[in-house]
Write a protein that holds these residues in place. Structure first.
Motif, PDB file in Angstrom:
ATOM      1  N   HIS A  28       8.405  69.105  39.260  1.00  0.00           N
ATOM      2  CA  HIS A  28       8.451  68.962  40.715  1.00  0.00           C
ATOM      3  C   HIS A  28       7.880  70.163  41.465  1.00  0.00           C
ATOM      4  O   HIS A  28       7.706  70.092  42.682  1.00  0.00           O
ATOM      5  CB  HIS A  28       9.874  68.621  41.167  1.00  0.00           C
ATOM      6  CG  HIS A  28      10.195  67.197  40.895  1.00  0.00           C
ATOM      7  ND1 HIS A  28      10.605  66.761  39.648  1.00  0.00           N
ATOM      8  CD2 HIS A  28      10.105  66.104  41.672  1.00  0.00           C
ATOM      9  CE1 HIS A  28      10.770  65.450  39.695  1.00  0.00           C
ATOM     10  NE2 HIS A  28      10.470  65.026  40.912  1.00  0.00           N
ATOM     11  N   ASN A  46       8.985  62.273  54.733  1.00  0.00           N
ATOM     12  CA  ASN A  46      10.206  63.076  54.820  1.00  0.00           C
ATOM     13  C   ASN A  46      11.021  62.923  53.532  1.00  0.00           C
ATOM     14  O   ASN A  46      12.227  62.673  53.561  1.00  0.00           O
ATOM     15  CB  ASN A  46      11.019  62.691  56.053  1.00  0.00           C
ATOM     16  CG  ASN A  46      12.042  63.746  56.414  1.00  0.00           C
ATOM     17  OD1 ASN A  46      11.921  64.915  56.049  1.00  0.00           O
ATOM     18  ND2 ASN A  46      13.062  63.335  57.133  1.00  0.00           N
ATOM     19  N   TYR A  47      10.346  63.057  52.407  1.00  0.00           N
ATOM     20  CA  TYR A  47      10.932  62.797  51.085  1.00  0.00           C
ATOM     21  C   TYR A  47      11.427  64.108  50.484  1.00  0.00           C
ATOM     22  O   TYR A  47      10.683  65.083  50.401  1.00  0.00           O
ATOM     23  CB  TYR A  47       9.856  62.190  50.184  1.00  0.00           C
ATOM     24  CG  TYR A  47      10.341  61.504  48.916  1.00  0.00           C
ATOM     25  CD1 TYR A  47      11.600  61.724  48.390  1.00  0.00           C
ATOM     26  CD2 TYR A  47       9.506  60.647  48.239  1.00  0.00           C
ATOM     27  CE1 TYR A  47      12.010  61.089  47.231  1.00  0.00           C
ATOM     28  CE2 TYR A  47       9.904  60.006  47.076  1.00  0.00           C
ATOM     29  CZ  TYR A  47      11.153  60.240  46.589  1.00  0.00           C
ATOM     30  OH  TYR A  47      11.554  59.616  45.437  1.00  0.00           O
ATOM     31  N   SER A  48      12.668  64.127  50.059  1.00  0.00           N
ATOM     32  CA  SER A  48      13.264  65.294  49.413  1.00  0.00           C
ATOM     33  C   SER A  48      14.053  64.853  48.203  1.00  0.00           C
ATOM     34  O   SER A  48      14.624  63.752  48.190  1.00  0.00           O
ATOM     35  CB  SER A  48      14.231  66.014  50.362  1.00  0.00           C
ATOM     36  OG  SER A  48      13.582  66.494  51.499  1.00  0.00           O
ATOM     37  N   PHE A  50      17.132  66.598  45.830  1.00  0.00           N
ATOM     38  CA  PHE A  50      18.073  67.705  45.708  1.00  0.00           C
ATOM     39  C   PHE A  50      18.791  67.602  44.366  1.00  0.00           C
ATOM     40  O   PHE A  50      18.923  66.509  43.812  1.00  0.00           O
ATOM     41  CB  PHE A  50      19.140  67.649  46.816  1.00  0.00           C
ATOM     42  CG  PHE A  50      18.581  67.749  48.205  1.00  0.00           C
ATOM     43  CD1 PHE A  50      18.455  68.979  48.829  1.00  0.00           C
ATOM     44  CD2 PHE A  50      18.180  66.614  48.893  1.00  0.00           C
ATOM     45  CE1 PHE A  50      17.949  69.080  50.114  1.00  0.00           C
ATOM     46  CE2 PHE A  50      17.676  66.696  50.176  1.00  0.00           C
ATOM     47  CZ  PHE A  50      17.558  67.929  50.791  1.00  0.00           C
ATOM     48  N   TYR A  60      14.419  59.678  51.579  1.00  0.00           N
ATOM     49  CA  TYR A  60      13.121  59.516  52.228  1.00  0.00           C
ATOM     50  C   TYR A  60      13.246  58.552  53.383  1.00  0.00           C
ATOM     51  O   TYR A  60      14.251  57.846  53.535  1.00  0.00           O
ATOM     52  CB  TYR A  60      12.026  59.066  51.252  1.00  0.00           C
ATOM     53  CG  TYR A  60      12.226  57.717  50.604  1.00  0.00           C
ATOM     54  CD1 TYR A  60      11.831  56.543  51.225  1.00  0.00           C
ATOM     55  CD2 TYR A  60      12.778  57.620  49.338  1.00  0.00           C
ATOM     56  CE1 TYR A  60      11.988  55.311  50.622  1.00  0.00           C
ATOM     57  CE2 TYR A  60      12.940  56.396  48.716  1.00  0.00           C
ATOM     58  CZ  TYR A  60      12.544  55.244  49.361  1.00  0.00           C
ATOM     59  OH  TYR A  60      12.709  54.031  48.748  1.00  0.00           O
TER      60      TYR A  60
END
Length: 113
Positions: A28, A46-48, A50, A60
């Motif tokens: 990643h 707006n993709y993350s 964690f 997202y």
């Protein structure tokens, strides 16, 4: 997308196999541009992703008009399919996942703009 339309917010979770944690991080740090392009073409932004302990949480926003078709296009993309051959072995679906399901979608309980 019209300016007044609210994006569809999608959150999902999966387990990270601890023995693959560093490999997953490494992957990643340099997601291939063709994979990112496929997501953009499918109206995903707006993709993350964690990580907490052994749980991966992804979020997202989808701004398209045909979610099912756009997700099918991502799944059919050859670069994305290759990416998944690298990332899938690092992951373990939750016990609540349906057969063949990997990331399981979460229910949105609260949102503040």
């Amino acid at each position: 997308m019209s300016a007044s339309r609210t994006p569809r917010r999608v959150a999902s979770v999966i387990r990270l196999r601890p023995e693959h944690a560093e490999r997953y991080r490494e992957l990643h740090r340099a997601v291939p541009q063709p994979v990112l392009d496929a997501l953009s073409r499918a109206h995903i932004g707006n993709y993350s992703v964690f990580l907490r302990e052994d749980t991966l949480f992804a979020y997202y926003e989808y701004t398209g008009d045909d979610y099912k078709a756009d997700m099918a296009a991502v799944a059919a993309d050859p670069d994305t399919r290759h990416w998944w051959t690298l990332t899938d072995p690092c992951q373990q679906p939750l016990d609540s996942a349906q057969p063949g399901e990997r990331w399981v979608t979460g229910e949105e309980l609260f949102h503040l703009d």
